[in-house]
Design an enzyme around this catalytic site. Structure first.
Site, PDB file in Angstrom:
ATOM      1  N   SER A  51       0.766  -1.342   0.024  1.00 48.26           N
ATOM      2  CA  SER A  51      -0.070  -0.021   0.005  1.00 48.26           C
ATOM      3  C   SER A  51       0.813   1.297   0.239  1.00 48.26           C
ATOM      4  CB  SER A  51      -0.996  -0.051   1.146  1.00 48.26           C
ATOM      5  OG  SER A  51      -0.308   0.101   2.343  1.00 48.26           O
TER       6      SER A  51
ATOM      7  N   LYS B  92       0.540   4.561   6.799  1.00 45.64           N
ATOM      8  CA  LYS B  92      -0.228   5.374   5.773  1.00 45.64           C
ATOM      9  C   LYS B  92       0.452   6.843   5.822  1.00 45.64           C
ATOM     10  CE  LYS B  92      -2.832   2.099   4.260  1.00 45.64           C
ATOM     11  NZ  LYS B  92      -2.205   0.984   4.592  1.00 45.64           N
TER      12      LYS B  92
END
Length: 157
Positions: A73, A110
């Site tokens: 990701s 993230k």
């Protein structure tokens, strides 16, 4: 492609440990000058100094720990499966920082940001949706300050 949930919190992280603040410095020679990544040029054949990587990479040793990333990701940010992340708990996250955060009990890596006035976590891979943080149980574990990525095949960091 890896299996992901609705918001793609599939960057799994393994906590490796904290910085040993009692360890003596381990210095490695630092060659003076720069190396060109384009066309070769004559090298500067002298050592500038000794470099202690811990003091160079870690500003707050007592608030810093290491994690190993797993997943895809954050590939757009240069964080790949197996990379070693250096995380500082003393830095207040700001939009644009890459953070380690627990969201509803799941640890993820993230980029922190906002859409409008609402906080979100953003993957750096278009296959993953932004993660809204409003109304969720969230805890910041720190800001990623450095990523150590091995370029030598078979050489794990």
């Amino acid at each position: 492609m890896e299996s992901v949930g609705e918001y793609g919190m599939s960057m799994h992280l393994t906590v490796l440990g904290r910085v040993d603040t009692t360890a003596p410095p381990l210095t490695i020679p630092l060659v003076g000058g720069f190396v060109r990544a384009g066309f070769p040029s004559p090298a500067d054949d002298y050592l500038e100094a000794d470099l202690d990587l811990v003091s160079h990479l870690i500003q707050h040793p007592s608030a810093t720990y290491f994690l190993r990333a797993k997943g895809t990701s954050m590939e757009g940010a240069g964080i790949y499966d197996g990379d070693l992340l250096i995380v500082d708990r003393s830095i207040e996250p700001k939009p644009g920082h890459i953070v380690i955060m627990s969201v509803d009990g799941e640890l993820t890596c993230k980029k922190y940001g906002k859409m409008g006035n609402r906080p979100y976590l953003f993957a750096s891979n278009p296959n993953f949706k932004p993660i809204p943080l409003t109304g969720r149980d969230c805890e910041v574990w720190g800001v990623v300050t450095h990523n150590i990525h091995s370029l030598a095949p078979g050489f794990a960091v």
